[in-house]
Design a protein around this motif. Sequence first.
Motif, mmCIF file in Angstrom:
data_model
loop_
_atom_site.group_PDB
_atom_site.id
_atom_site.type_symbol
_atom_site.label_atom_id
_atom_site.label_comp_id
_atom_site.label_asym_id
_atom_site.label_seq_id
_atom_site.Cartn_x
_atom_site.Cartn_y
_atom_site.Cartn_z
ATOM 1 N N PRO A 267 4.713 0.860 -10.698
ATOM 2 C CA PRO A 267 4.486 2.311 -10.633
ATOM 3 C C PRO A 267 3.186 2.643 -9.918
ATOM 4 N N GLY A 268 3.289 3.595 -8.980
ATOM 5 C CA GLY A 268 2.121 4.053 -8.249
ATOM 6 C C GLY A 268 1.693 3.174 -7.095
ATOM 7 N N GLN A 269 2.466 2.103 -6.801
ATOM 8 C CA GLN A 269 2.067 1.171 -5.745
ATOM 9 C C GLN A 269 2.877 1.333 -4.457
ATOM 10 N N SER A 270 3.737 2.327 -4.408
ATOM 11 C CA SER A 270 4.630 2.461 -3.255
ATOM 12 C C SER A 270 3.889 2.765 -1.961
ATOM 13 N N ASP A 271 2.879 3.623 -2.006
ATOM 14 C CA ASP A 271 2.178 3.990 -0.776
ATOM 15 C C ASP A 271 1.505 2.775 -0.137
ATOM 16 N N GLY A 272 0.839 1.977 -0.947
ATOM 17 C CA GLY A 272 0.197 0.777 -0.411
ATOM 18 C C GLY A 272 1.213 -0.219 0.109
ATOM 19 N N ALA A 273 2.332 -0.360 -0.599
ATOM 20 C CA ALA A 273 3.374 -1.267 -0.139
ATOM 21 C C ALA A 273 3.981 -0.781 1.172
ATOM 22 N N ARG A 274 4.226 0.517 1.254
ATOM 23 C CA ARG A 274 4.817 1.073 2.465
ATOM 24 C C ARG A 274 3.929 0.824 3.678
ATOM 25 N N ALA A 275 2.629 0.905 3.503
ATOM 26 C CA ALA A 275 1.708 0.705 4.619
ATOM 27 C C ALA A 275 1.825 -0.703 5.197
ATOM 28 N N LEU A 276 2.123 -1.693 4.354
ATOM 29 C CA LEU A 276 2.249 -3.066 4.840
ATOM 30 C C LEU A 276 3.678 -3.417 5.245
ATOM 31 N N LEU A 277 4.642 -2.803 4.596
ATOM 32 C CA LEU A 277 6.036 -3.178 4.817
ATOM 33 C C LEU A 277 6.686 -2.429 5.966
ATOM 34 N N GLY A 278 6.208 -1.240 6.283
ATOM 35 C CA GLY A 278 6.845 -0.447 7.314
ATOM 36 C C GLY A 278 7.919 0.453 6.741
ATOM 37 N N PRO A 279 8.569 1.240 7.611
ATOM 38 C CA PRO A 279 9.467 2.300 7.129
ATOM 39 C C PRO A 279 10.870 1.854 6.761
ATOM 40 N N ASP A 280 11.276 0.638 7.146
ATOM 41 C CA ASP A 280 12.689 0.289 7.025
ATOM 42 C C ASP A 280 12.980 -0.690 5.896
ATOM 43 N N ILE A 281 12.078 -0.805 4.944
ATOM 44 C CA ILE A 281 12.328 -1.578 3.735
ATOM 45 C C ILE A 281 12.372 -0.605 2.560
ATOM 46 N N ASP A 282 13.430 -0.691 1.762
ATOM 47 C CA ASP A 282 13.601 0.234 0.639
ATOM 48 C C ASP A 282 12.645 -0.131 -0.494
ATOM 49 N N LEU A 283 12.080 0.879 -1.126
ATOM 50 C CA LEU A 283 11.171 0.674 -2.249
ATOM 51 C C LEU A 283 11.717 1.368 -3.497
ATOM 52 N N VAL A 284 11.613 0.684 -4.635
ATOM 53 C CA VAL A 284 11.922 1.291 -5.921
ATOM 54 C C VAL A 284 10.822 0.898 -6.896
ATOM 55 N N GLU A 285 10.419 1.822 -7.749
ATOM 56 C CA GLU A 285 9.335 1.542 -8.689
ATOM 57 C C GLU A 285 9.885 1.180 -10.074
ATOM 58 N N ARG A 286 9.424 0.032 -10.577
ATOM 59 C CA ARG A 286 9.719 -0.417 -11.934
ATOM 60 C C ARG A 286 8.501 -1.198 -12.430
ATOM 61 N N GLU A 287 8.336 -1.247 -13.732
ATOM 62 C CA GLU A 287 7.241 -2.037 -14.303
ATOM 63 C C GLU A 287 7.460 -3.525 -14.008
ATOM 64 N N LEU A 288 6.386 -4.198 -13.567
ATOM 65 C CA LEU A 288 6.430 -5.620 -13.238
ATOM 66 C C LEU A 288 5.263 -6.343 -13.891
#
Length: 349
Positions: free
Chosen positions: A58-79
């Motif tokens: 949770p809350g880590q999508s923006d940072g992940a998106r910056a490294l992964l780029g636009p074409d990888i799907d993101l979903v938030e779950r507790e890890l």
Amino acid sequence: MTFRMPAEWAPHERTWMAWPGPNVTFPNDEELAESRAAWAAVARAVRGFEPVTMVVGPGQSDGARALLGPDIDLVERELDDAWMRDIGPTFVTDEEGRLAAVDWVFNGWGAQEWASWEHDAKIARHVADLAGVAVHSSPLVNEGGGIHVDGEGTVLLTDTVQLGPERNPGMTRQEVEAEIHARLGTTKAIWLPRGLTADYPPHGYGTLGHVDIVAAFAAPGVVVAHTQPDPAHPDHERCKANVALLRTQTDAKGRLLKVVEIPAPTVLTEGGADGDESGQWVDYSYINHYLCNGGVVLCAFGDPRDEEAAEIFRGLFPDRTVTLVDARTIFAGGGGIHCVTQQQPAVRG
């Protein structure tokens, strides 16, 4: 209704991964940043061949998106951690082409003292729900890295994982095999005694012997096996014994296995000179690769044997593109490219 786990070389719908977050495996900001860059490199390599979904905290999508780029799907779950091969579901299919997911019991690779698994124990069900498939719960403590199948009835296992007291105390080999066969649709289990030296305490974040760093099917009747050419490494004799054992084995179809040896990288230790007790033995292995649609994503180590391994895999998979991705940071956390990926098979309709 019989379900079976397809071989990894069968067509995929997508690949699932989990994003590194702050935890004991990535203990400081620098190591976390390095790990995220390494996971992103794997995701980008796989995305060149098929869709990728990354589960992020949770809350880590923006940072992940910056490294992964636009074409990888993101979903938030507790890890808790980031090893999707082990915490995610094992996908299986039936004769009608329908997909389901096996949810093994996950207990932190044998309830190891450094591990946390409150959230990771639930990830298999989260992923199955996101994929829209039924869940088959197993009472067996097991992880995806502890099994490897040929899609034709044969599964590779290790004694120290499925039969170890840390996971399934009191269960017999026959009981474990029965549960594995019931969930994966296999009929023949080939057991190796144990994994590589660095996969056990006190060498860091190990799994206590996952098979997917030691041996893997490359085709029906064909197994790639890790070998350690240097007698200074404790895995030298262990690997010789594994190869010798595998060459005596037949698969579920009665075929004598063909074993293709994959030499380990030349480096023997990290944190000290090779053979120096100040360093830790490494379990760098090219076996921990990932097959995706039209591709082989292969661990690289900045080593002279990287290209040698790539050539072997090109010969094994002439219709696939071999992509080398530096896996040293991933191995420092306790796994490799296969450990951070989990395939969702493509099904009819």
